[in-house]
Design an enzyme around this catalytic site. Structure first.
Site, PDB file in Angstrom:
ATOM      1  CE  LYS A  16      46.160  26.101  40.233  1.00 35.62           C
ATOM      2  NZ  LYS A  16      45.939  27.387  40.864  1.00 35.62           N
ATOM      3  CG  ASN A  38      34.065  27.708  34.531  1.00 38.46           C
ATOM      4  OD1 ASN A  38      33.454  28.707  34.129  1.00 38.46           O
ATOM      5  ND2 ASN A  38      35.206  27.803  35.193  1.00 38.46           N
ATOM      6  CB  VAL A  66      50.473  30.174  37.326  1.00 42.92           C
ATOM      7  CG1 VAL A  66      51.408  29.121  37.906  1.00 42.92           C
ATOM      8  CG2 VAL A  66      50.335  29.983  35.860  1.00 42.92           C
ATOM      9  CD  GLU A  67      43.533  26.652  36.841  1.00 42.42           C
ATOM     10  OE1 GLU A  67      43.903  27.091  37.943  1.00 42.42           O
ATOM     11  OE2 GLU A  67      42.507  25.980  36.688  1.00 42.42           O
ATOM     12  CG  ASN A 117      37.785  38.360  38.389  1.00 43.65           C
ATOM     13  OD1 ASN A 117      37.854  39.273  39.196  1.00 43.65           O
ATOM     14  ND2 ASN A 117      38.453  38.363  37.252  1.00 43.65           N
ATOM     15  CG  HIS A 124      36.139  28.046  41.495  1.00 41.02           C
ATOM     16  ND1 HIS A 124      35.269  27.716  40.490  1.00 41.02           N
ATOM     17  CD2 HIS A 124      36.986  28.960  40.951  1.00 41.02           C
ATOM     18  CE1 HIS A 124      35.569  28.393  39.396  1.00 41.02           C
ATOM     19  NE2 HIS A 124      36.604  29.169  39.653  1.00 41.02           N
ATOM     20  CD  GLU A 133      31.787  26.142  41.064  1.00 45.62           C
ATOM     21  OE1 GLU A 133      30.867  26.096  40.247  1.00 45.62           O
ATOM     22  OE2 GLU A 133      32.970  25.889  40.746  1.00 45.62           O
ATOM     23  CB  SER A 191      38.961  28.289  37.325  1.00 47.65           C
ATOM     24  OG  SER A 191      40.154  28.571  36.676  1.00 47.65           O
TER      25      SER A 191
HETATM   26  P1  NAI Z   1      47.178  36.086  38.206  1.00 40.70           P
HETATM   27  O1  NAI Z   1      48.072  35.799  37.074  1.00 40.70           O
HETATM   28  O2  NAI Z   1      46.516  37.414  38.306  1.00 40.70           O
HETATM   29  O3  NAI Z   1      47.967  35.835  39.578  1.00 40.70           O
HETATM   30  C1  NAI Z   1      48.751  34.708  39.857  1.00 40.70           C
HETATM   31  C2  NAI Z   1      49.848  35.122  40.810  1.00 40.70           C
HETATM   32  O4  NAI Z   1      50.486  33.947  41.296  1.00 40.70           O
HETATM   33  C3  NAI Z   1      50.936  35.976  40.153  1.00 40.70           C
HETATM   34  O5  NAI Z   1      51.130  37.162  40.902  1.00 40.70           O
HETATM   35  C4  NAI Z   1      52.180  35.078  40.169  1.00 40.70           C
HETATM   36  O6  NAI Z   1      53.374  35.800  40.388  1.00 40.70           O
HETATM   37  C5  NAI Z   1      51.892  34.185  41.355  1.00 40.70           C
HETATM   38  N1  NAI Z   1      52.553  32.889  41.320  1.00 40.70           N
HETATM   39  C6  NAI Z   1      52.715  32.076  40.243  1.00 40.70           C
HETATM   40  N2  NAI Z   1      53.330  30.939  40.631  1.00 40.70           N
HETATM   41  C7  NAI Z   1      53.552  31.034  41.963  1.00 40.70           C
HETATM   42  C8  NAI Z   1      54.142  30.176  42.930  1.00 40.70           C
HETATM   43  N3  NAI Z   1      54.619  28.981  42.592  1.00 40.70           N
HETATM   44  N4  NAI Z   1      54.168  30.594  44.214  1.00 40.70           N
HETATM   45  C9  NAI Z   1      53.694  31.804  44.570  1.00 40.70           C
HETATM   46  N5  NAI Z   1      53.129  32.665  43.685  1.00 40.70           N
HETATM   47  C10 NAI Z   1      53.043  32.278  42.398  1.00 40.70           C
HETATM   48  O7  NAI Z   1      46.102  34.903  38.207  1.00 40.70           O
HETATM   49  P2  NAI Z   1      44.595  34.908  38.748  1.00 40.70           P
HETATM   50  O8  NAI Z   1      43.690  35.361  37.684  1.00 40.70           O
HETATM   51  O9  NAI Z   1      44.562  35.590  40.072  1.00 40.70           O
HETATM   52  O10 NAI Z   1      44.353  33.348  38.947  1.00 40.70           O
HETATM   53  C11 NAI Z   1      44.896  32.621  40.010  1.00 40.70           C
HETATM   54  C12 NAI Z   1      44.162  31.295  40.153  1.00 40.70           C
HETATM   55  O11 NAI Z   1      42.772  31.550  40.342  1.00 40.70           O
HETATM   56  C13 NAI Z   1      44.259  30.382  38.947  1.00 40.70           C
HETATM   57  O12 NAI Z   1      44.295  29.047  39.410  1.00 40.70           O
HETATM   58  C14 NAI Z   1      42.982  30.655  38.194  1.00 40.70           C
HETATM   59  O13 NAI Z   1      42.585  29.593  37.386  1.00 40.70           O
HETATM   60  C15 NAI Z   1      42.025  30.851  39.356  1.00 40.70           C
HETATM   61  N6  NAI Z   1      40.825  31.631  39.046  1.00 40.70           N
HETATM   62  C16 NAI Z   1      40.897  32.762  38.266  1.00 40.70           C
HETATM   63  C17 NAI Z   1      39.753  33.503  37.994  1.00 40.70           C
HETATM   64  C18 NAI Z   1      39.818  34.738  37.161  1.00 40.70           C
HETATM   65  O14 NAI Z   1      38.765  35.224  36.718  1.00 40.70           O
HETATM   66  N7  NAI Z   1      40.991  35.316  36.937  1.00 40.70           N
HETATM   67  C19 NAI Z   1      38.420  33.084  38.510  1.00 40.70           C
HETATM   68  C20 NAI Z   1      38.480  31.931  39.393  1.00 40.70           C
HETATM   69  C21 NAI Z   1      39.639  31.225  39.607  1.00 40.70           C
END
Ligand code: NAI
Length: 515
Positions: A101, A194, A95-96, A147, A144, A156, A123
């Site tokens: 993190k 971005n 999670v962002e 998607n 980085h 990046e 991101s």
């Molecule tokens: P998502 O919500 O699809 O997946 C996040 C996953 O992390 C979830 O399955 C959640 O259960 C897990 N999680 C949360 N906290 C955790 C922890 N402490 N330990 C282990 N697992 C944990 O999110 P998404 O979209 O995959 O984004 C993930 C990261 O990638 C974020 O930092 C986001 O900003 C970045 N990002 C996202 C993009 C997008 O288009 N979705 C593009 C580029 C970067």
């Protein structure tokens, strides 16, 4: 620190949309991958979903059965962070959230060897801030992805204040080995993509705010400049909540610099739940199956009659008009060294925008009939029928407005009437994209080549900002921005010192004999 091997054991944290994609790309490149998620069963579920999508690719003949099962066999869902022991690279995609993190990375430092590279797919969070408090901040770096990860080529590689340059270099090599194109960035708000992309949305939102044109018209003009999607349809696809949140985060991370100010137009869509495709409505309505608007076939008309025609300045439009006038046997004069670019017919003017509204140009020139046209920046000016915005001063007579559209049509463009907005659509948008990229380079965020590659591969732009600049001209871009700056009297349009330096550059004199 041991060098990162070409196929390090990779530990991916977070099995969401990004983590699953990163795991797959690493596995396809031959790395053994462990996939961990805090939510029970999430890593297994992601693994299953990856298997289903690979089966689909096999069925379509895009991948062999053997390749699919080899990649799947290299991904192991695991249930504990402790399984990261022995990994050469950890990529975090949870999670962002800065605190979440930081907690994960601190815990990891007690598990992995000091030689393991720690990377975050964040991101928007500062890499410098994430590294704060780590025992070995030198091995911490941003990685980085975009998607969907398997399809998007850009990565990046982001360095914070304490990142060891050798670690960033090795991670970039690894990204290349994974079939990606890495670009180096210094950790600053929005990194490269971005940040530089903000004006693509902001300029359209500003035009909508002053009711200069409808979303479909603005989209058509930017598609005419070569963008695959117009800003309105793109914001509808991204989701206005997400797009607004990124804008807000870049705005506040820059201490409220008005250049990055969010828009009330978008705020209202978010407040009203009109989030775009995902909610059924944004700028456009997705609740009904879309009626594909039939683009009217373009008809190149003859240039309108005039007793005295002068083509002023140089460039794409002038070349096109010169060709059609010659073909029609119509006499005309030229003034290539003119202070403006366009056509003058019996005293009325149709000019390439320089950032001033038509009414202001009309007053300055002391003539009433002034129309403006937008920057034809697409390669070769675009195919016949390419949309191009135009505007006219409020006092401009209807006959000249009609003839202005005929002049544009005679040069092969499909004229799109816009309100008398400064810098029209494409000129102001491209100028601001160039300006943002110039500032990023000035501030050492990235090189011009990295900016170009990032925008083409990260958001599919038809050209990079510095490629546009090479086709345009730094002095003209600065002039346009200065006019916008005067017109709007805000901080948004201040020209980058880097652009001014380029505008002031004196062409190199031929070397003197004997030197
Ligand atoms: P998502 O919500 O699809 O997946 C996040 C996953 O992390 C979830 O399955 C959640 O259960 C897990 N999680 C949360 N906290 C955790 C922890 N402490 N330990 C282990 N697992 C944990 O999110 P998404 O979209 O995959 O984004 C993930 C990261 O990638 C974020 O930092 C986001 O900003 C970045 N990002 C996202 C993009 C997008 O288009 N979705 C593009 C580029 C970067």
């Amino acid at each position: 620190m041991s060098p990162l091997s070409p196929t390090p054991d990779v530990f991916v944290i977070g099995a969401g949309i990004m983590g699953a994609g990163i795991a797959l790309v690493a596995a396809q490149a031959g790395c053994a991958v462990k996939l961990f998620d805090m939510r029970e069963g999430a890593a297994d579920e992601a693994h299953r979903k990856l298997g289903t999508s690979l089966k689909g690719l096999v069925a379509k003949g895009r991948m062999s059965e053997a390749q699919a099962s080899a990649a799947m066999g290299r991904i192991e869902p695991v249930a504990h962070l402790g399984a990261a022991v022995g990994s050469g690279l950890v990529v975090e995609a949870i999670v962002e959230n800065l605190q979440a993190k930081r907690t994960v990375f601190r815990e990891l430092e007690g598990i992995v060897e000091p030689g393991c590279v720690l990377a975050s797919n964040t991101s928007s969070i500062s890499i410098t801030a994430l590294a704060n408090g780590l025992q070995h901040p030198g091995r911490f770096v941003g990685m980085h992805f975009f998607n969907p990860v398997p399809l998007m080529k850009l990565v990046e590689v982001i360095s914070g204040l304490q990142t060891d340059p050798a670690v960033a270099a090795r991670l970039a090599d690894l990204a290349t080995a994974w079939g990606k194109v890495p670009v180096h960035a210094r950790s600053t708000p929005g990194f490269i993509v971005n940040r530089i992309a903000r004006p693509y949305y902001a300029e359209t939102l500003a035009l909508l705010h002053e009711r200069a044109g409808e979303p479909a018209l603005i989209d058509a003009c930017l598609r005419g400049a070569g963008f695959r999607m117009g800003p309105c349809e793109l914001m509808d696809l991204i989701g206005h909540d997400t797009n607004f949140a990124v804008t807000e985060s870049v705005f506040s991370a820059n201490f409220g610099d008005r250049r990055y100010a969010p828009s009330l137009v978008q705020r209202e869509l978010v407040d009203g739940g009109l989030l775009g495709r995902k909610s059924g409505r944004g700028f456009f309505d997705y609740r009904e199956p879309p009626a594909k608007p039939e683009a009217p076939a373009h008809q190149t008309t003859a240039p309108p009659n005039a007793s005295r025609i002068v083509l002023r300045g140089e460039g794409m439009a002038i070349d096109r008009w010169s060709a059609v006038l010659k073909a029609a046997g119509v006499p005309f004069g030229t003034a290539p060294a003119s202070a403006w670019i366009g056509v003058e017919a019996d005293g009325a003017q149709l000019r390439l925008t320089d950032g001033r509204p038509a009414a202001q140009v009309a007053l300055a020139e002391g003539i009433v009939d002034v129309a403006l046209f937008d920057l034809p920046i697409a390669v070769g000016g675009g195919e016949p029928g390419t949309a191009l915005a135009w505007s006219a001063s409020r006092a401009c007579c209807p006959a000249w407005q009609e003839r202005a559209t005929q002049w544009l049509a005679s040069a092969g463009w499909a004229p799109q009437r816009l309100g008398d907005a400064a810098g029209l659509v494409v000129a102001r948008t491209i100028a601001m994209l160039i300006n943002e990229a110039a500032d990023a380079v000035l501030q050492g965020v990235c090189t011009p080549d990295a900016a170009d590659a990032a925008m083409k591969l990260g958001v599919n732009y038809p050209a990079g900002p510095f490629e546009w600049l090479a086709r345009w001209d730094a002095a003209q871009v600065v002039r346009l921005l200065d006019h916008l700056d005067t017109h709007y009297r805000g901080e948004r349009y201040r020209a980058s010192p880097e652009l001014r330096q380029r505008a002031w550059a004196i062409p190199a004199a031929p070397a003197m004999p004997g030197h």
